[in-house]
Scaffold this motif. Sequence first.
Motif, PDB file in Angstrom:
ATOM      1  N   ALA A 174       0.831  -1.206   0.000  1.00 25.39           N
ATOM      2  CA  ALA A 174       0.000   0.000   0.000  1.00 25.39           C
ATOM      3  C   ALA A 174       0.864   1.253   0.000  1.00 25.39           C
ATOM      4  N   MET A 175       1.925   1.250   0.795  1.00 26.44           N
ATOM      5  CA  MET A 175       2.835   2.395   0.824  1.00 26.44           C
ATOM      6  C   MET A 175       3.467   2.623  -0.546  1.00 26.44           C
ATOM      7  N   ASP A 176       3.842   1.539  -1.209  1.00 29.94           N
ATOM      8  CA  ASP A 176       4.398   1.666  -2.564  1.00 29.94           C
ATOM      9  C   ASP A 176       3.382   2.289  -3.508  1.00 29.94           C
ATOM     10  N   GLY A 177       2.122   1.875  -3.374  1.00 25.83           N
ATOM     11  CA  GLY A 177       1.070   2.425  -4.222  1.00 25.83           C
ATOM     12  C   GLY A 177       0.847   3.905  -3.978  1.00 25.83           C
ATOM     13  N   PHE A 178       0.815   4.306  -2.722  1.00 22.64           N
ATOM     14  CA  PHE A 178       0.636   5.721  -2.400  1.00 22.64           C
ATOM     15  C   PHE A 178       1.826   6.550  -2.874  1.00 22.64           C
ATOM     16  N   SER A 179       3.016   5.964  -2.804  1.00 21.64           N
ATOM     17  CA  SER A 179       4.208   6.656  -3.296  1.00 21.64           C
ATOM     18  C   SER A 179       4.110   6.870  -4.803  1.00 21.64           C
ATOM     19  N   THR A 180       3.662   5.841  -5.516  1.00 21.84           N
ATOM     20  CA  THR A 180       3.500   5.947  -6.969  1.00 21.84           C
ATOM     21  C   THR A 180       2.490   7.033  -7.335  1.00 21.84           C
ATOM     22  N   GLN A 181       1.429   7.134  -6.534  1.00 26.96           N
ATOM     23  CA  GLN A 181       0.396   8.145  -6.778  1.00 26.96           C
ATOM     24  C   GLN A 181       0.802   9.524  -6.263  1.00 26.96           C
ATOM     25  N   GLN A 182       1.914   9.587  -5.569  1.00 28.78           N
ATOM     26  CA  GLN A 182       2.368  10.810  -4.907  1.00 28.78           C
ATOM     27  C   GLN A 182       1.336  11.293  -3.883  1.00 28.78           C
ATOM     28  N   ASP A 183       0.647  10.333  -3.285  1.00 26.02           N
ATOM     29  CA  ASP A 183      -0.299  10.624  -2.215  1.00 26.02           C
ATOM     30  C   ASP A 183       0.464  10.482  -0.904  1.00 26.02           C
ATOM     31  N   TYR A 184       1.223  11.498  -0.555  1.00 24.71           N
ATOM     32  CA  TYR A 184       2.161  11.377   0.550  1.00 24.71           C
ATOM     33  C   TYR A 184       1.488  11.418   1.913  1.00 24.71           C
ATOM     34  N   PHE A 185       0.321  12.036   1.982  1.00 22.26           N
ATOM     35  CA  PHE A 185      -0.389  12.027   3.262  1.00 22.26           C
ATOM     36  C   PHE A 185      -0.779  10.596   3.632  1.00 22.26           C
ATOM     37  N   ARG A 186      -1.382   9.879   2.688  1.00 25.64           N
ATOM     38  CA  ARG A 186      -1.789   8.501   2.975  1.00 25.64           C
ATOM     39  C   ARG A 186      -0.569   7.576   3.096  1.00 25.64           C
ATOM     40  N   TYR A 187       0.500   7.944   2.422  1.00 24.13           N
ATOM     41  CA  TYR A 187       1.754   7.203   2.573  1.00 24.13           C
ATOM     42  C   TYR A 187       2.217   7.260   4.029  1.00 24.13           C
ATOM     43  N   VAL A 188       2.227   8.469   4.591  1.00 23.25           N
ATOM     44  CA  VAL A 188       2.651   8.637   5.979  1.00 23.25           C
ATOM     45  C   VAL A 188       1.680   7.934   6.926  1.00 23.25           C
ATOM     46  N   ASN A 189       0.388   8.091   6.679  1.00 24.49           N
ATOM     47  CA  ASN A 189      -0.623   7.457   7.524  1.00 24.49           C
ATOM     48  C   ASN A 189      -0.431   5.941   7.561  1.00 24.49           C
ATOM     49  N   THR A 190      -0.190   5.352   6.390  1.00 26.94           N
ATOM     50  CA  THR A 190       0.012   3.903   6.316  1.00 26.94           C
ATOM     51  C   THR A 190       1.336   3.505   6.953  1.00 26.94           C
ATOM     52  N   GLY A 191       2.360   4.360   6.810  1.00 22.63           N
ATOM     53  CA  GLY A 191       3.635   4.097   7.448  1.00 22.63           C
ATOM     54  C   GLY A 191       3.525   4.063   8.965  1.00 22.63           C
ATOM     55  N   VAL A 192       2.695   4.935   9.511  1.00 21.62           N
ATOM     56  CA  VAL A 192       2.470   4.948  10.959  1.00 21.62           C
ATOM     57  C   VAL A 192       1.828   3.633  11.401  1.00 21.62           C
ATOM     58  N   ARG A 193       0.830   3.182  10.634  1.00 26.99           N
ATOM     59  CA  ARG A 193       0.179   1.908  10.955  1.00 26.99           C
ATOM     60  C   ARG A 193       1.171   0.747  10.894  1.00 26.99           C
ATOM     61  N   LEU A 194       2.027   0.783   9.875  1.00 24.60           N
ATOM     62  CA  LEU A 194       3.020  -0.277   9.723  1.00 24.60           C
ATOM     63  C   LEU A 194       4.025  -0.250  10.870  1.00 24.60           C
ATOM     64  N   SER A 195       4.400   0.926  11.298  1.00 26.79           N
ATOM     65  CA  SER A 195       5.341   1.054  12.424  1.00 26.79           C
ATOM     66  C   SER A 195       4.749   0.462  13.698  1.00 26.79           C
ATOM     67  N   ILE A 196       3.481   0.730  13.923  1.00 29.28           N
ATOM     68  CA  ILE A 196       2.802   0.172  15.102  1.00 29.28           C
ATOM     69  C   ILE A 196       2.785  -1.353  15.019  1.00 29.28           C
ATOM     70  N   LEU A 197       2.562  -1.852  13.817  1.00 26.53           N
ATOM     71  CA  LEU A 197       2.555  -3.298  13.615  1.00 26.53           C
ATOM     72  C   LEU A 197       3.929  -3.905  13.904  1.00 26.53           C
ATOM     73  N   PHE A 198       4.979  -3.257  13.396  1.00 27.68           N
ATOM     74  CA  PHE A 198       6.333  -3.768  13.634  1.00 27.68           C
ATOM     75  C   PHE A 198       6.706  -3.681  15.118  1.00 27.68           C
ATOM     76  N   ARG A 199       6.121  -2.731  15.807  1.00 30.59           N
ATOM     77  CA  ARG A 199       6.368  -2.654  17.257  1.00 30.59           C
ATOM     78  C   ARG A 199       5.824  -3.901  17.940  1.00 30.59           C
ATOM     79  N   LYS A 200       4.630  -4.338  17.509  1.00 28.53           N
ATOM     80  CA  LYS A 200       4.064  -5.572  18.062  1.00 28.53           C
ATOM     81  C   LYS A 200       4.932  -6.772  17.721  1.00 28.53           C
ATOM     82  N   MET A 201       5.591  -6.686  16.557  1.00 33.61           N
ATOM     83  CA  MET A 201       6.448  -7.789  16.109  1.00 33.61           C
ATOM     84  C   MET A 201       7.867  -7.673  16.674  1.00 33.61           C
TER      85      MET A 201
END
Length: 219
Positions: A174-201
């Motif tokens: 999803a982050m790759d897709g948002f980067s391709t679209q240059q939708d950087y707000f949603r890129y950051v939002n998804t990155g935050v979610r992914l970071s939280i996930l990696f914290r659990k991992m």
Amino acid sequence: MFTKSLFTVCCIAVCYMLKAQPVSINSPDSNISKKATEAFAISFRNADSALQLSFEALRQAKEIKSLSAEANASNSIGWAYHHKGNFDSALVYLTSAHSLFLQEDSKEDVASVCLNLAEVYTKQNQLASAIGYLLQADSLSKRITMLTDIKRQLAIVYREAGDLPLSASYFKQAMDGFSTQQDYFRYVNTGVRLSILFRKMKLPDIILAIFNRCLFIAK
């Protein structure tokens, strides 16, 4: 840099604005399609008005025997019921829209409704059904915007299902897709979610790398 309050408000707005509404352009009556689309758009803030418009569109679609217009209206009715919290009724109309678009062989529209069905099933904690519709949507759509939304939703559902590695994989896509679209707000939002996930991992090094990329874009 985004303030915390602005970031929260924007997240809420984006979640509502980017839900899937079919985009068929071959309706025999553009007024019906326009009415259904308008109803879909206002569902989150005025579900009752959306239902009124949608049912009117559905009646008109049946009068002219237009399957595509009926499908659009049914999708809007289902989405309005979803926002009223009436998930059973939402599923009835969204399933009807799904069936009608299948008859029309309108793959992108089927994918759109699949995304909406998955949203309802997720809220009912029926994750297997949600995943099934998302995978169907993923196999049908060719649009980068739709595919990115599907990847993001799959990440969320797999996270809820407890499959954290697969969830992380879809968040990355999803982050790759948002980067391709240059939708950087949603890129950051998804990155935050992914970071939280990696914290659990318990993967702090990866969290830091994602955080730095998101911080750079957010500035």
